[in-house]
Design a protein around this motif. Sequence first.
Motif, mmCIF file in Angstrom:
data_model
loop_
_atom_site.group_PDB
_atom_site.id
_atom_site.type_symbol
_atom_site.label_atom_id
_atom_site.label_comp_id
_atom_site.label_asym_id
_atom_site.label_seq_id
_atom_site.Cartn_x
_atom_site.Cartn_y
_atom_site.Cartn_z
ATOM 1 N N ASP A 64 23.272 -22.140 22.592
ATOM 2 C CA ASP A 64 23.949 -23.459 22.593
ATOM 3 C C ASP A 64 23.715 -23.934 21.068
ATOM 4 O OD1 ASP A 64 24.604 -26.363 23.549
ATOM 5 O OD2 ASP A 64 23.056 -26.806 22.776
ATOM 6 N N VAL A 65 22.957 -23.951 20.355
ATOM 7 C CA VAL A 65 22.633 -24.408 18.974
ATOM 8 C C VAL A 65 23.725 -23.653 18.233
ATOM 9 C CG1 VAL A 65 21.021 -24.511 17.049
ATOM 10 C CG2 VAL A 65 20.268 -25.363 19.339
ATOM 11 N N ARG A 66 23.593 -22.391 18.446
ATOM 12 C CA ARG A 66 24.343 -21.592 17.540
ATOM 13 C C ARG A 66 26.037 -21.858 17.847
ATOM 14 N NH1 ARG A 66 21.620 -15.638 17.683
ATOM 15 N NH2 ARG A 66 19.961 -16.150 16.402
ATOM 16 N N TRP A 67 26.444 -21.898 19.017
ATOM 17 C CA TRP A 67 27.602 -21.796 19.647
ATOM 18 C C TRP A 67 28.415 -23.525 19.065
ATOM 19 C CZ3 TRP A 67 31.007 -25.119 22.450
ATOM 20 C CH2 TRP A 67 32.082 -24.750 22.891
ATOM 21 N N ARG A 68 27.561 -24.323 19.253
ATOM 22 C CA ARG A 68 28.011 -25.733 18.802
ATOM 23 C C ARG A 68 27.831 -25.898 17.347
ATOM 24 N NH1 ARG A 68 25.369 -30.557 21.012
ATOM 25 N NH2 ARG A 68 23.416 -29.320 21.241
ATOM 26 N N VAL A 119 16.801 -24.984 36.309
ATOM 27 C CA VAL A 119 16.867 -24.967 34.965
ATOM 28 C C VAL A 119 18.244 -24.462 34.318
ATOM 29 C CG1 VAL A 119 15.892 -23.582 32.954
ATOM 30 C CG2 VAL A 119 14.495 -24.411 34.528
ATOM 31 N N VAL A 120 18.712 -23.514 34.834
ATOM 32 C CA VAL A 120 20.082 -23.066 34.513
ATOM 33 C C VAL A 120 21.207 -24.133 34.598
ATOM 34 C CG1 VAL A 120 21.901 -21.437 34.789
ATOM 35 C CG2 VAL A 120 19.517 -20.474 34.636
ATOM 36 N N ALA A 121 21.163 -24.610 36.063
ATOM 37 C CA ALA A 121 22.129 -25.791 36.104
ATOM 38 C C ALA A 121 22.103 -26.758 35.282
ATOM 39 C CB ALA A 121 21.822 -26.012 37.629
ATOM 40 N N GLY A 122 20.974 -27.223 35.031
ATOM 41 C CA GLY A 122 20.778 -28.158 34.049
ATOM 42 C C GLY A 122 20.974 -28.050 32.533
ATOM 43 N N LEU A 123 20.866 -26.820 32.309
ATOM 44 C CA LEU A 123 21.196 -26.368 30.868
ATOM 45 C C LEU A 123 22.717 -26.287 30.718
ATOM 46 C CD1 LEU A 123 18.541 -23.648 30.169
ATOM 47 C CD2 LEU A 123 18.861 -25.758 28.849
ATOM 48 N N ALA A 124 23.322 -25.840 31.854
ATOM 49 C CA ALA A 124 24.801 -25.829 31.577
ATOM 50 C C ALA A 124 25.399 -27.129 31.839
ATOM 51 C CB ALA A 124 25.218 -24.919 33.011
ATOM 52 N N ARG A 125 24.757 -28.086 32.441
ATOM 53 C CA ARG A 125 25.369 -29.558 32.243
ATOM 54 C C ARG A 125 25.123 -29.974 31.038
ATOM 55 N NH1 ARG A 125 23.597 -29.428 37.840
ATOM 56 N NH2 ARG A 125 21.516 -30.264 36.981
ATOM 57 N N GLU A 126 24.082 -29.861 30.631
ATOM 58 C CA GLU A 126 23.812 -30.371 28.995
ATOM 59 C C GLU A 126 24.576 -29.679 27.960
ATOM 60 O OE1 GLU A 126 19.661 -29.735 27.687
ATOM 61 O OE2 GLU A 126 19.040 -30.330 29.790
ATOM 62 N N HIS A 127 24.919 -28.551 27.952
ATOM 63 C CA HIS A 127 25.779 -27.919 27.289
ATOM 64 C C HIS A 127 27.260 -28.502 27.227
ATOM 65 C CE1 HIS A 127 27.785 -24.977 24.764
ATOM 66 N NE2 HIS A 127 28.863 -24.731 25.675
ATOM 67 N N LYS A 128 27.813 -28.849 28.396
ATOM 68 C CA LYS A 128 29.021 -29.156 28.823
ATOM 69 C C LYS A 128 29.347 -30.696 28.321
ATOM 70 C CE LYS A 128 30.591 -25.479 29.756
ATOM 71 N NZ LYS A 128 31.659 -24.464 28.929
ATOM 72 N N ARG A 129 28.134 -31.224 28.594
ATOM 73 C CA ARG A 129 28.098 -32.863 28.199
ATOM 74 C C ARG A 129 28.282 -32.870 26.571
ATOM 75 N NH1 ARG A 129 23.625 -34.074 32.169
ATOM 76 N NH2 ARG A 129 24.879 -34.549 34.202
ATOM 77 N N ALA A 130 27.181 -32.169 26.161
ATOM 78 C CA ALA A 130 27.453 -31.859 24.652
ATOM 79 C C ALA A 130 28.829 -31.744 23.976
ATOM 80 C CB ALA A 130 26.411 -31.056 23.923
ATOM 81 N N ALA A 132 31.443 -32.154 25.520
ATOM 82 C CA ALA A 132 32.473 -33.101 25.887
ATOM 83 C C ALA A 132 32.154 -34.416 24.833
ATOM 84 C CB ALA A 132 32.137 -33.820 27.363
ATOM 85 N N ASP A 133 31.191 -34.546 24.520
ATOM 86 C CA ASP A 133 30.811 -35.643 23.913
ATOM 87 C C ASP A 133 31.263 -35.365 22.130
ATOM 88 O OD1 ASP A 133 29.638 -36.949 25.604
ATOM 89 O OD2 ASP A 133 27.400 -36.626 24.961
ATOM 90 N N TYR A 134 31.401 -34.039 21.777
ATOM 91 C CA TYR A 134 31.737 -33.778 20.696
ATOM 92 C C TYR A 134 33.207 -33.858 20.577
ATOM 93 C CZ TYR A 134 32.966 -30.656 16.700
ATOM 94 O OH TYR A 134 33.557 -30.213 15.595
ATOM 95 N N VAL A 135 33.899 -33.444 21.577
ATOM 96 C CA VAL A 135 35.264 -33.912 21.709
ATOM 97 C C VAL A 135 35.699 -35.203 21.729
ATOM 98 C CG1 VAL A 135 37.317 -33.380 23.249
ATOM 99 C CG2 VAL A 135 35.905 -31.456 22.938
ATOM 100 N N ALA A 136 34.879 -35.979 22.201
ATOM 101 C CA ALA A 136 35.168 -37.342 22.349
ATOM 102 C C ALA A 136 34.956 -37.962 20.777
ATOM 103 C CB ALA A 136 34.288 -38.012 23.246
ATOM 104 N N VAL A 152 41.680 -33.418 26.707
ATOM 105 C CA VAL A 152 41.281 -32.321 25.647
ATOM 106 C C VAL A 152 40.225 -31.373 26.027
ATOM 107 C CG1 VAL A 152 40.781 -31.915 23.231
ATOM 108 C CG2 VAL A 152 42.363 -33.460 23.648
ATOM 109 N N PHE A 153 39.110 -31.963 26.476
ATOM 110 C CA PHE A 153 37.792 -31.117 27.076
ATOM 111 C C PHE A 153 38.044 -30.210 28.270
ATOM 112 C CE2 PHE A 153 34.456 -31.203 30.435
ATOM 113 C CZ PHE A 153 33.533 -30.408 29.652
ATOM 114 N N LEU A 154 38.887 -30.878 29.093
ATOM 115 C CA LEU A 154 39.313 -29.953 30.331
ATOM 116 C C LEU A 154 40.118 -28.850 29.751
ATOM 117 C CD1 LEU A 154 39.574 -32.649 32.919
ATOM 118 C CD2 LEU A 154 38.087 -31.033 32.814
ATOM 119 N N LEU A 155 40.961 -29.153 28.699
ATOM 120 C CA LEU A 155 41.974 -28.088 28.273
ATOM 121 C C LEU A 155 41.211 -26.865 27.778
ATOM 122 C CD1 LEU A 155 45.008 -29.970 26.859
ATOM 123 C CD2 LEU A 155 45.025 -28.414 28.650
#
Length: 188
Positions: A64-68, A119-130, A132-136, A152-155
């Motif tokens: 996540d850190v690397r990707w973002r 754990v995995v579900a939570g990390l996936a949600r955190e990554h997607k929220r982050a 989405a927040d970046y795009v916003a 834009v996020f959904l695209l």
Amino acid sequence: MAPLDPDTARTRLLDAAEDLFYARGIQAVGMDDIRGGSGVSLKRLYSLYPAKEQLVEAYLQRRDVRWRGRLAAFVEQVDDPRERVLAVFDWLETWFREPGFRGCAWINGHGELGATSDVVAGLAREHKRAFADYVAGLVREAGLPEALAPQVFLLAEGAMVAAGILGTAAPAAQARAAAEALVSASAA
């Protein structure tokens, strides 16, 4: 041969985990595969990550850190705020063209383990929220309507899924064209 210090062992384990989990899937990779890929003893592996879920958690957090970071570094090179919104799709296209691209690690992980691993579900949600927040934030900085951000996020998310499944980078350009139409209509 001297034993590895904990940081070096951790790095080797995470490097092997990232390569193997991303290429083959989390459930298909055993701890012995990680040991073999890292050159770290099974005893040391289990001393650092007593359970596979802890290794999966560390892998997804580091990725996540690397990707973002890579995304932000690419987008920040663009001067025009509206073009930064579209640069997200340019970066996605670059990512989709990388050798070994298999889609989004968090979507893949959630698909494999989201129903059984909080754990995995939570990390996936955190990554997607982050993301989405970046795009916003990019949409806000461009002076565009707030309602454009989730579109834009959904695209971008749709492009990730399509590229991962279809094995082509084309969805990035297609999603970029749709985002560009939205940005133009919103700016008018």
